[in-house]
Motif scaffolding. Structure first.
Motif, PDB file in Angstrom:
ATOM      1  N   ILE A  90       0.842  -1.199   0.000  1.00 29.49           N
ATOM      2  CA  ILE A  90       0.000   0.000   0.000  1.00 29.49           C
ATOM      3  C   ILE A  90       0.880   1.253   0.000  1.00 29.49           C
ATOM      4  O   ILE A  90       0.574   2.240  -0.680  1.00 29.49           O
ATOM      5  N   ALA A  91       1.972   1.214   0.741  1.00 29.75           N
ATOM      6  CA  ALA A  91       2.888   2.366   0.762  1.00 29.75           C
ATOM      7  C   ALA A  91       3.412   2.667  -0.635  1.00 29.75           C
ATOM      8  O   ALA A  91       3.520   3.837  -1.027  1.00 29.75           O
ATOM      9  N   VAL A  92       3.719   1.634  -1.408  1.00 36.60           N
ATOM     10  CA  VAL A  92       4.216   1.824  -2.768  1.00 36.60           C
ATOM     11  C   VAL A  92       3.180   2.546  -3.631  1.00 36.60           C
ATOM     12  O   VAL A  92       3.529   3.368  -4.484  1.00 36.60           O
ATOM     13  N   ALA A  93       1.904   2.277  -3.394  1.00 38.00           N
ATOM     14  CA  ALA A  93       0.849   2.930  -4.180  1.00 38.00           C
ATOM     15  C   ALA A  93       0.900   4.448  -4.051  1.00 38.00           C
ATOM     16  O   ALA A  93       0.502   5.161  -4.976  1.00 38.00           O
ATOM     17  N   PHE A  94       1.414   4.948  -2.946  1.00 38.51           N
ATOM     18  CA  PHE A  94       1.456   6.392  -2.733  1.00 38.51           C
ATOM     19  C   PHE A  94       2.572   7.078  -3.517  1.00 38.51           C
ATOM     20  O   PHE A  94       2.690   8.305  -3.492  1.00 38.51           O
ATOM     21  N   LEU A  95       3.370   6.301  -4.248  1.00 41.56           N
ATOM     22  CA  LEU A  95       4.330   6.906  -5.170  1.00 41.56           C
ATOM     23  C   LEU A  95       3.587   7.620  -6.301  1.00 41.56           C
ATOM     24  O   LEU A  95       4.070   8.621  -6.826  1.00 41.56           O
ATOM     25  N   GLY A  96       2.418   7.104  -6.679  1.00 42.44           N
ATOM     26  CA  GLY A  96       1.619   7.737  -7.734  1.00 42.44           C
ATOM     27  C   GLY A  96       1.261   9.172  -7.394  1.00 42.44           C
ATOM     28  O   GLY A  96       1.575  10.090  -8.161  1.00 42.44           O
ATOM     29  N   PRO A  97       0.618   9.418  -6.240  1.00 39.55           N
ATOM     30  CA  PRO A  97       0.308  10.801  -5.889  1.00 39.55           C
ATOM     31  C   PRO A  97       1.558  11.645  -5.637  1.00 39.55           C
ATOM     32  O   PRO A  97       1.530  12.861  -5.838  1.00 39.55           O
ATOM     33  N   TYR A  98       2.630  11.025  -5.218  1.00 40.09           N
ATOM     34  CA  TYR A  98       3.871  11.786  -5.026  1.00 40.09           C
ATOM     35  C   TYR A  98       4.340  12.341  -6.369  1.00 40.09           C
ATOM     36  O   TYR A  98       4.730  13.493  -6.469  1.00 40.09           O
ATOM     37  N   ARG A  99       4.287  11.503  -7.405  1.00 38.95           N
ATOM     38  CA  ARG A  99       4.752  11.908  -8.735  1.00 38.95           C
ATOM     39  C   ARG A  99       3.772  12.828  -9.443  1.00 38.95           C
ATOM     40  O   ARG A  99       4.174  13.791 -10.078  1.00 38.95           O
TER      41      ARG A  99
END
Length: 177
Positions: A90-99
């Motif tokens: 789930i933490a990896v999914a938050f790379l999307g909003p970061y980018r």
């Protein structure tokens, strides 16, 4: 610093904070047996048995259960390994909003829904599993405190989206940087 740049920086800072907390929360699910032994020792050193007997009874009960599971049924702890893995994924999914926050705001909204889901899960499953209510309140706090940075991030993303659309009519996404 422009409004857009300041919003993007604020979004990213909160997302990093949230991801670090999510990763730490997940990583602590791997060594449960050792953590509970360590926690019990620390609480005893701090005098918790005299001041917080209910907490100590619960910690001892959980540690005893984990010790038994580890010794006699270690495969049961495989479930907590998957819990830890889920936190990391789930933490990896938050790379999307970061980018690209505007395009991936749905990930933040998904996180808010998941945080809200913690509360009914704790209220329903806690009593079914014999969890003390006060411990369920601690579990529910994770959902509440997890939702705070995500709520702030969503607000900032919506402001960023409005700025982007105002600057370029018809624009729906912010290019990744």
């Amino acid at each position: 610093m422009s409004d857009r740049a300041a919003l993007l920086k604020g979004i990213r800072v909160w997302l990093v904070f949230f991801v670090v907390c999510l990763v730490l929360s997940g990583a602590t699910a791997f060594p449960l047996v050792h953590e509970l032994r360590w926690t019990e020792e620390v609480l005893r050193t701090l005098g918790a048995p005299e001041h917080l007997p209910g907490l100590m009874e619960w910690i001892e009960r959980v540690r005893d259960g984990l010790d038994t599971a580890d010794a006699e049924h270690p495969f049961l702890l495989y479930g907590t390994d998957w819990l830890a893995f889920a936190h990391l994924v789930i933490a990896v999914a938050f790379l999307g909003p970061y980018r690209d926050p505007v395009r991936n705001v749905w990930v933040v909204e998904f996180g808010l829904i998941a945080c809200a889901g913690v509360i009914p899960l704790a209220l329903i499953c806690g009593p079914v599993r014999g969890i003390p209510f006060w411990w369920s309140v601690i579990d529910m706090a994770f959902g509440v405190f997890g939702a705070i940075p995500l709520y702030l991030v969503r607000k900032k993303i919506k402001r960023l989206e409005a700025l982007t659309e105002a600057a370029v009519p018809g624009a729906a996404a912010v290019p990744a940087q």
